[in-house]
Every structure is written in structure tokens, then in C-alpha cells.
Design a protein around this motif. Structure first.
Motif, PDB file in Angstrom:
ATOM      1  N   ASP A 277      80.917   6.480 -38.002  1.00  0.00           N
ATOM      2  CA  ASP A 277      80.061   5.412 -38.546  1.00  0.00           C
ATOM      3  C   ASP A 277      78.876   5.081 -37.649  1.00  0.00           C
ATOM      4  OD1 ASP A 277      81.856   5.123 -40.642  1.00  0.00           O
ATOM      5  OD2 ASP A 277      83.074   3.698 -39.511  1.00  0.00           O
ATOM      6  N   ILE A 279      74.821   5.683 -36.394  1.00  0.00           N
ATOM      7  CA  ILE A 279      73.551   6.088 -36.984  1.00  0.00           C
ATOM      8  C   ILE A 279      72.668   6.633 -35.861  1.00  0.00           C
ATOM      9  CG2 ILE A 279      73.628   4.492 -38.925  1.00  0.00           C
ATOM     10  CD1 ILE A 279      71.892   2.569 -37.380  1.00  0.00           C
ATOM     11  N   TYR A 380      68.141  -7.212 -36.511  1.00  0.00           N
ATOM     12  CA  TYR A 380      69.173  -7.483 -35.503  1.00  0.00           C
ATOM     13  C   TYR A 380      68.779  -8.668 -34.644  1.00  0.00           C
ATOM     14  CZ  TYR A 380      70.856  -2.713 -36.356  1.00  0.00           C
ATOM     15  OH  TYR A 380      71.340  -1.571 -36.927  1.00  0.00           O
ATOM     16  N   ASN A 403      76.190   1.112 -34.306  1.00  0.00           N
ATOM     17  CA  ASN A 403      76.383   0.637 -35.682  1.00  0.00           C
ATOM     18  C   ASN A 403      77.653  -0.193 -35.896  1.00  0.00           C
ATOM     19  OD1 ASN A 403      75.631   0.519 -38.447  1.00  0.00           O
ATOM     20  ND2 ASN A 403      76.916   2.272 -38.951  1.00  0.00           N
ATOM     21  N   ARG A 404      77.808  -1.236 -35.078  1.00  0.00           N
ATOM     22  CA  ARG A 404      78.892  -2.194 -35.309  1.00  0.00           C
ATOM     23  C   ARG A 404      78.233  -3.554 -35.519  1.00  0.00           C
ATOM     24  NH1 ARG A 404      80.861   2.210 -35.224  1.00  0.00           N
ATOM     25  NH2 ARG A 404      82.776   2.888 -34.219  1.00  0.00           N
ATOM     26  N   THR A 405      78.858  -4.428 -36.309  1.00  0.00           N
ATOM     27  CA  THR A 405      78.135  -5.669 -36.639  1.00  0.00           C
ATOM     28  C   THR A 405      77.937  -6.597 -35.440  1.00  0.00           C
ATOM     29  OG1 THR A 405      80.196  -6.378 -37.596  1.00  0.00           O
ATOM     30  CG2 THR A 405      78.440  -5.887 -39.129  1.00  0.00           C
ATOM     31  N   HIS A 461      74.246  -7.691 -36.026  1.00  0.00           N
ATOM     32  CA  HIS A 461      73.561  -7.182 -37.210  1.00  0.00           C
ATOM     33  C   HIS A 461      73.152  -8.359 -38.101  1.00  0.00           C
ATOM     34  CE1 HIS A 461      73.131  -4.950 -41.054  1.00  0.00           C
ATOM     35  NE2 HIS A 461      72.662  -4.022 -40.233  1.00  0.00           N
TER      36      HIS A 461
HETATM   37  C1  LIG Z   1      76.259   1.399 -40.411  1.00  0.00           C
HETATM   38  O1  LIG Z   1      75.591   2.448 -41.050  1.00  0.00           O
HETATM   39  C2  LIG Z   1      75.649   2.413 -42.448  1.00  0.00           C
HETATM   40  C3  LIG Z   1      74.991   3.652 -42.978  1.00  0.00           C
HETATM   41  O2  LIG Z   1      73.798   3.939 -42.343  1.00  0.00           O
HETATM   42  C4  LIG Z   1      75.021   1.149 -42.964  1.00  0.00           C
HETATM   43  O3  LIG Z   1      75.061   1.089 -44.357  1.00  0.00           O
HETATM   44  C5  LIG Z   1      75.748  -0.026 -42.360  1.00  0.00           C
HETATM   45  O4  LIG Z   1      75.136  -1.227 -42.727  1.00  0.00           O
HETATM   46  C6  LIG Z   1      75.764   0.061 -40.873  1.00  0.00           C
HETATM   47  N1  LIG Z   1      76.596  -0.976 -40.340  1.00  0.00           N
HETATM   48  C7  LIG Z   1      76.254  -1.736 -39.314  1.00  0.00           C
HETATM   49  C8  LIG Z   1      77.253  -2.717 -38.868  1.00  0.00           C
HETATM   50  O5  LIG Z   1      75.196  -1.636 -38.750  1.00  0.00           O
END
Ligand SMILES: *[C@@H]1O[C@H](CO)[C@@H](O)[C@H](O)[C@H]1NC(C)=O
Ligand SMILES: *[C@@H]1O[C@H](CO)[C@@H](O)[C@H](O)[C@H]1NC(C)=O
Ligand SMILES: *[C@@H]1O[C@H](CO)[C@@H](O)[C@H](O)[C@H]1NC(C)=O
Ligand SMILES: *[C@@H]1O[C@H](CO)[C@@H](O)[C@H](O)[C@H]1NC(C)=O
Length: 729
Positions: A277, A279, A380, A403-405, A461
Motif C-alpha cells: 500500500d 505510493i 497533508y 501512505n499511512r493516514t 493525511h
Molecule cells: C494510499 O494509496 C492509495 C492509492 O494510491 C490511496 O487511494 C489512499 O488514499 C492512500 N492512503 C493514504 C492513507 O494515504
């Protein structure tokens, strides 16, 4: 019932899973069902575990308004039974199918269908409920339960059961229940009715052959690794349960275990979820980078704040994607804020500054940053408090890509266990030490860790910000504890990553701010930062084997020790103090009241730096001495006379030939010949040898008596400063 069924969202996730699945648990005869009204972080973790072990999951209730009460604290959950009753009615005739119901927000699987079905088979029942050590919600029913062995669990828990489709559907339809009634009580009543129990052949999984409820049982289990697989082992019953349920008030501890479970982290292969997960910004044009509101909080006097601000300026991220929000509550730091803003004028998207005059409380300021981020449509929010030294300029990018909230870069005080996260919390929501805390804080375990509390520096996020308005304010807790408690209550995961070195925290506990340059005094509290700011970059080269040490005169050695900034600040500190001695023989500062060879000077003890200087001698000077005067051990070096001397034409321009009352003397040039002054230097008479081109921050070291009779040469213009120490008088 009709009302519920018409808005029922029921997803059969077979197709979604097919792409990665090796097999399908339905083919094996097992269907997993759960009820979830929201896709929480816990729900996603649950789904990940199901996918990992090819378990087909039917989710009931997504998007439905929850009417089952606050089951964390009170009885409730009848709505779950109703949703299942409605959702599963068509399975009644599926003789080939076993149905397993499980909770999803606080539960993971650690193995697949074949294993689960075998265990179910061995239990020889039509329906098996998970068991726990508490009789809830009606304690008075406790004695009605069949007794069990002392290592087993006696009472029914409704967070997990498995059974033949037919009996499960019949059981779900057997009694009346309202949404706010308690589902556990519903099943308990059925189980305690011995004729129903026998009719449907219902058993409890008292030994945790399948289901492990962790509330009250954390001590029963231990985490194990086998190659790339992680699992729990129940030491009381000697089995390895496959459905792990963090029921009750132990969510933080369950989250901690779940960092490892589902093969998330094992001793052999390290973190296996870290790269999931994520990016990447690699292919993204800088113009399309997400926008970030960087919120800087200066709530307390903070050592090395100049470096703190420089690190923000140095972030490897386009400034036209950054909004700056500063809350400075410390008058003393106003000049540092100004310097920071001048370092990057007009390049940020926007700048909002709240100064000490605004008299804004910390929680209000933090809430304001959240509001500001929402208002600016940021992607962010990055919080960075003034105790952070963010030495990795890629920190922001790395956090975004993970990519963690809610995600913090792990930082500790250098060489200490003090960090910006907690591994566990106690019942009252305060600090507790988790079993793995030191392994994480000392980087023996590397990963992205779900933790109950983080502080000081973190990325949020924007999707969660609307939920966080006013969340820093609380009657019970300080702002950071308030927001973490809030996030925990919402079932929101907070992560800390130690996959990279991001920087460290400074220690402000004894930060004394009464000086002009307070960091000069930080050699004890923040030795790492002190050294980084002040010690010459080539200092340690002199200590290398075979180092060539320059010797401008016989038995006079020369070492780079300080950066120019130290010299500059020491001079300013001395001038700021200002009480230069008169250069007379009578000197009330000395024990005997008499100085044979007086200079215009200020002693280290007059500016409160004596013990710091002695520490510098022992840590930095003593090893150099050992290199050049072999066999003389002085550990620690002693000194009474340590002082900054000022020479200038109209004051005291020179010093007549003399011996020092020292075994050896160190003499550090604090400023530059030809630039700051003309003339000056040191002449050793016996050798007719002078050191004229002294170098700022370099230290001369020479014997004090007998051989090294010496004089201070005349300064003809400007002011010359040196820092002299008589070691081992
Ligand atoms: C993580 O990546 C996915 C796909 O790119 C996105 O839809 C999601 O919002 C992201 N989550 C966070 C917590 O950034
Ligand atoms: C600052 O605010 C506090 C409470 O919020 C108040 O007690 C105090 O008087 C205020 N100080 C000034 C200078 O306005
Ligand atoms: C440190 O030593 C290197 C190699 O001798 C030299 O190039 C460099 O300029 C020195 N640094 C300083 C600050 O003098
Ligand atoms: C000392 O050295 C200086 C210059 O190096 C020279 O001019 C002078 O004659 C020397 N004095 C003695 C006594 O050797």
C-alpha cells in the motif's frame, strides 16, 4: 427487518480476491461472514488477513447506520444478529458449507480454510463458539455454564463462531432480538438452554483450538515465528489458534501483536507489510506534488532551534507546495522565527505566524493548524515541534510514500530510549512500556509499527482532518495525548516508522536560557548536537593512526578543534558579559589575589562555563595530548586557570616573556590574523620560533614550564582573542 434489508449492503468479495488468491475457501466449503458498518483501519487489516490466507469474506452492513450501541463499553450489538439473519437466510440449504462469523474491527486470521475446517472437524460439533474468561453481559449466568479445566475458558464470546450453514441459520432466527439488545446475551441464552445446545450440538472452543480471545488472556499467549510465518501459541493449552480477536479494552496490545501477525513482521524476513500500500512520487512532476501544511510548534525554549528551522528550509520538497504555519509561544525565540522566514522569502504557498503576543494556548494553536490545513485544501498536515532535529531532508517524501493516514518518523534522543512514540498505554491512557519498545527504539526491529501514541513530529493525511477539529483540546490530557486518545477512540491507526534514519530529538529538560549563546553550554545535555555545531570537522583526523600532526615549533603542536561559529559565539558571550580584568597584578579573582603575568581576560567560571570547559578538556583535549606527549597520563585533566584573553593596541597589546603554571598549556585562536587584527602571535624564546599565522579554531599545545618560555607578540591593529588553559598546574 424489512427496513434493514432494503438498505443492506452486502458484498461478496470473491471476484475482488480472485486476482491474488491461490484458491478459494468457498471451494473448500468455508465462508467467512462479518458485519461492518464502516471500513475502519481495523476492517482493512482484517480484510488483508483474509486475503493473505485466501479466505472468502462476505461483509454485511457496510454503509448501514449502526444502531447496536457502543459495544466497547455497554451491552449491544443485536443489530449484528439481525443483519446476519437477513444476509444468510439463503444459505440454509447449503449442506456443503460451513459458515464462520467473526468480528472484523479487532480481529485477524493467521491461517487458511483447510486448517480451520480440520480444527472444526476435530471439535465434533455443529456450532462452535469462541470462549473467554469473563461472563458478560450478565454475570449472574456464570454458574449456569458447564465447568471447564483450569487452563480453559468457560464463557461464551460472540465475536467468533463457526458452524454448519443449516444450524447457523436456524440459530440466527430462533429468538426475537432488537438492534440495541445484546448479541452475546442472545447466543448465551441459546447455549445455556441445554436442549437447544444438544439439538444443535453447540460447543465452546474452551482451549482456543480455533478462536483466541485476548481480553484477560494476554498472558496465555506468546508470539512465535517460523520462517516467514508468524503466529500465536497458547502456552496454557498448547495449541496455535488461527482466529485472533482483540476483544475488550486491550486494543492497543492487540494492535501491537497484529504488527507481527499475518506474517507482518518476522525475525527472519523483517517487515513484510512495509512495502504494501505504498505510493511513489518518483514519476510525479513537482508541480503535481501533494500540498502540505507544515505546522511548526515552538511551545518551549528549545536548544539548537536554528538547526531545527534550517532542517525545515532544507526539506527536499518544492516550496510552492508547502504552506507554513508557525505557533511560537516563546518570546526568546522570536528572532529565530524571523531568521527562518527570511531564509526563504515568498517561496512558500502561504505563511501564517502566531507569535507569543497572541497569547494563544498550545491546544488552540494545534487546532488552528488543523483548521488552516482544511481551509487551504491541503493534502497533508505535517506537524514538527521545535525539539526535532530532522537531519534527513527526504523525511516528508518518505512519509508521504509510506501512505499511512497518521504516520510518525521515529526519533529518539541520541543514544537514549526517550522517543516520539509509546509502544503501549495503561488503562488511564498514560505511558506503558511494551515488550518490543526497546527493540524498536534501538532499531533492532525495523518496520512500520501500529502504536497507541505518537507525538512531536508526524504526518496526517487530509482525509482525517475534518474529524480532528478541536481534538487537541481536552480537560484530562495534554494536547498530544488528547489527539491520540481521540484517534484511538475512532479506531484510527497511528503508525511510527523506523525504516529510515530521520533525525533525533533534543533534550530540553535543563535548557538554561540566561546566556547570550545558550547552546555553548549544551555539551552535557545535547552532546551530539553540541559537537555537530561546534567541533571542527577535522578534529578526529588528528586521532587517527599515523595522523600527521603539525608542529610549528619544537614540541608545540597544532590541532583543529573548533568551528568558527564556536569562536565567534565565545567572543560574543565574553563581550556580552563584559567584565574584562584590568590587566593588573592585583587580581581579586585569584586565591592569592596576585597575578604575576596579568592579562586582560575573563575566566570561564565568570560566565558559568567552567565545568563545561573541563568536560571539553577531558573529552576532546586529553586524547590529543596522548598523541603528542606520549606516556603522560592526565585523566581527567585538571585546570584552575582557563580564560579568554583580549589583546589590542590601546589596551594590553602584548605579554612579556613568561612561563605558565601548567604541565601543558592550550591556546585556541578565536579570531583571524590579517582580518580581525594585525600583529600578534606567540614566540617561543628558547627556539626563537614564532607562530604568527594562527588559525581560527585551532589549538596550540605546548609544555608550560622550563623549555617553553614564551611571549605574546604585539597586536598593532584590531582586537585579538585567544582562549588559554593551564592544564595540570
Ligand atoms: C494510499 O494509496 C492509495 C492509492 O494510491 C490511496 O487511494 C489512499 O488514499 C492512500 N492512503 C493514504 C492513507 O494515504
Ligand atoms: C493570556 O491568556 C491567559 C489565559 O488564556 C490569561 O490568563 C492571561 O492573562 C493572558 N495574558 C495576556 C498577556 O493577555
Ligand atoms: C578538513 O580536511 C580536508 C582534507 O585535508 C580539507 O580539504 C578540508 O578543507 C578541511 N576542513 C576544514 C573545515 O578545514
Ligand atoms: C630569530 O629569528 C629571526 C627571524 O626568524 C631572526 O631575524 C633573528 O635573528 C633570530 N634571533 C636569534 C637570536 O637567533
Amino acid at each position: 427487518m424489512a427496513r434493514l434489508s432494503c438498505c443492506l449492503a452486502c458484498f461478496l468479495l470473491l471476484s475482488g480476491l480472485a486476482a491474488v488468491s491461490q484458491g478459494s475457501s468457498i471451494d473448500d466449503g468455508l465462508l467467512i461472514v462479518t458485519v461492518a458498518t464502516e471500513e475502519t483501519d481495523g476492517f482493512r487489516r482484517f480484510m488483508r488477513s483474509a486475503k493473505k490466507y485466501d479466505l472468502d469474506v462476505e461483509v454485511h452492513g457496510l454503509g448501514v447506520k449502526w444502531e447496536g450501541g457502543d459495544v466497547a463499553t455497554y451491552p449491544g450489538g443485536g443489530q449484528k444478529v439481525l443483519l446476519l439473519r437477513d444476509g444468510l437466510k439463503d444459505y440454509k440449504l447449503r449442506d456443503d458449507l460451513k459458515i464462520m462469523f467473526v468480528d472484523s474491527y479487532d480481529l485477524v486470521f493467521t491461517n487458511g480454510a483447510k486448517d480451520i475446517l480440520e480444527r472444526f472437524e476435530r471439535l465434533q460439533a455443529s456450532i462452535v463458539f469462541s470462549a473467554e474468561g469473563f461472563c458478560w453481559p450478565d454475570e449472574s449466568l456464570a454458574s449456569s455454564f458447564p465447568t471447564v479445566k483450569s487452563n480453559e475458558k468457560r464463557y461464551l464470546n460472540s465475536g467468533g463462531f463457526i458452524g454448519n450453514a443449516k444450524e447457523v441459520v436456524e440459530m440466527l432466527n430462533h429468538l426475537d432480538i432488537a438492534p440495541a439488545d445484546d448479541d452475546q446475551l442472545y447466543y448465551t441464552q441459546i447455549y445455556l438452554d441445554s436442549s437447544l445446545r444438544h439439538q444443535w450440538s453447540i460447543k465452546l472452543d474452551t482451549r482456543s483450538e480455533i478462536f483466541q480471545n485476548l481480553n484477560g488472556a494476554l498472558g496465555d499467549v506468546t508470539l512465535k515465528f517460523m520462517g516467514t510465518h508468524s503466529y500465536l501459541y497458547n502456552i496454557k493449552t498448547g495449541v496455535t489458534p488461527v482466529v485472533i480477536h482483540g476483544n475488550g479494552p486491550i486494543k492497543a496490545e492487540f494492535n501491537r501483536l497484529a504488527n507481527y501477525l499475518v506474517d507482518g513482521w518476522t525475525a527472519n524476513s523483517g517487515c513484510q507489510t512495509c512495502k504494501e500500500d505504498t505510493i511513489t512520487l518518483k514519476e510525479v512532476k513537482e508541480d503535481d506534488y501533494p500540498s502540505v501544511l507544515i505546522a511548526l510548534f515552538v511551545e518551549v525554549p528549545s536548544p539548537f532551534i536554528a538547526e531545527y528551522f534550517q532542517a525545515v528550509t532544507a526539506l527536499n520538497y518544492p516550496k510552492n507546495k508547502i504552506h507554513i504555519f508557525i505557533h511560537n509561544a516563546v518570546k526568546f525565540h522570536e528572532k529565530d522565527v524571523t531568521t527562518f522566514l527570511e531564509a526563504a522569502p515568498e517561496s512558500y504557498l502561504s505563511v501564517t505566524t502566531v507569535s507569543p503576543n497572541d497569547n494563544l494556548s498550545e491546544d488552540a494553536a494545534r487546532n488552528w493548524a488543523v483548521d488552516e490545513c482544511i481551509k487551504k485544501n491541503c493534502n497533508y498536515l505535517m506537524v514538527i515541534d521545535s525539539l526535532v532535529q530532522m537531519t534527513n531532508p527526504d523525511t516528508l517524501k518518505i512519509l508521504i510514500e509510506q501512505n499511512r493516514t497518521v504516520l510518525a518518523p521515529m526519533m529518539t534522543r541520541v543514544g537514549k530510549l526517550w522517543s516520539n512514540f509509546w509502544g503501549a498505554i495503561n488503562q488511564q491512557g498514560f505511558y506503558a512500556r511494551s515488550e518490543d519498545y526497546t527493540d524498536i527504539a534501538e532499531n533492532r526491529r525495523i518496520g512500520v509499527w501500529n502504536v497507541p501514541y505518537l507525538t512531536t513530529v508526524y504526518l496526517v493525511h487530509a482525509s482525517v482532518l475534518p474529524n480532528l477539529q478541536q481534538a487537541y483540546t481536552s480537560d484530562l490530557f495534554d494536547p498530544d495525548m488528547a489527539i491520540c486518545s481521540f484517534l484511538r477512540k475512532q479506531g484510527r491507526f497511528m503508525f511510527v516508522t523506523n525504516r529510515f534514519n530521520f533525525g533525533h530529538l533534543v533534550d530540553n529538560e535543563h535548557f538554561d536560557t540566561k546566556h547570550l549563546h545558550n547552546e555553548l553550554y549544551q555539551i552535557f545535555d545535547n552532546p551530539y548536537d553540541w559537537e555537530k555545531r561546534y567541533i571542527h570537522e577535522n578534529y578526529s583526523k588528528s586521532l587517527e593512526d599515523g595522523a600527521e600532526i603539525s608542529s610549528p615549533c619544537p614540541d608545540v603542536f597544532w590541532f583543529p578543534v573548533y568551528k568558527p561559529i564556536f569562536c565567534q559565539q565565545l567572543i560574543e558571550e565574553m563581550e556580552n558579559f563584559g567584565q574584562w580584568s584590568g590587566g593588573k597584578n592585583d587580581d581579586p579573582r585569584l586565591a592569592g589575589g596576585y597575578e604575576n603575568v596579568p592579562t586582560v581576560d575573563i575566566h570561564m567560571n565568570q560566565i558559568g562555563m567552567e565545568k563545561h570547559w573541563l568536560h571539553f578538556l577531558s573529552k576532546y583535549v586529553q586524547p590529543l595530548q596522548q598523541k603528542v606527549f606520549l606516556g603522560y597520563i592526565s585523566d581527567p585533566p585538571r585546570a584552575i586557570m582557563m580564560f579568554t584573553v583580549r589583546y589590542r593596541p590601546d589596551e594590553q597589546p602584548l605579554l612579556r616573556p613568561h612561563h605558565d603554571s601548567s604541565t601543558y598549556t592550550t591556546n585556541i585562536a578565536l579570531n583571524r590574523p590579517e582580518i580581525d587584527f594585525e600583529g600578534g602571535g606567540c614566540r617561543f624564546i628558547r627556539y626563537n620560533c614564532s607562530v604568527l599565522a594562527t588559525r581560527q579554531g585551532w589549538m596550540l599545545m605546548h609544555p608550560g614550564r622550563l623549555t617553553h618560555f614564551h611571549e605574546g607578540l604585539r597586536v598593532t591593529k584590531g582586537t585579538r582573542y585567544i582562549m588559554v588553559t593551564f592544564v595540570d598546574p
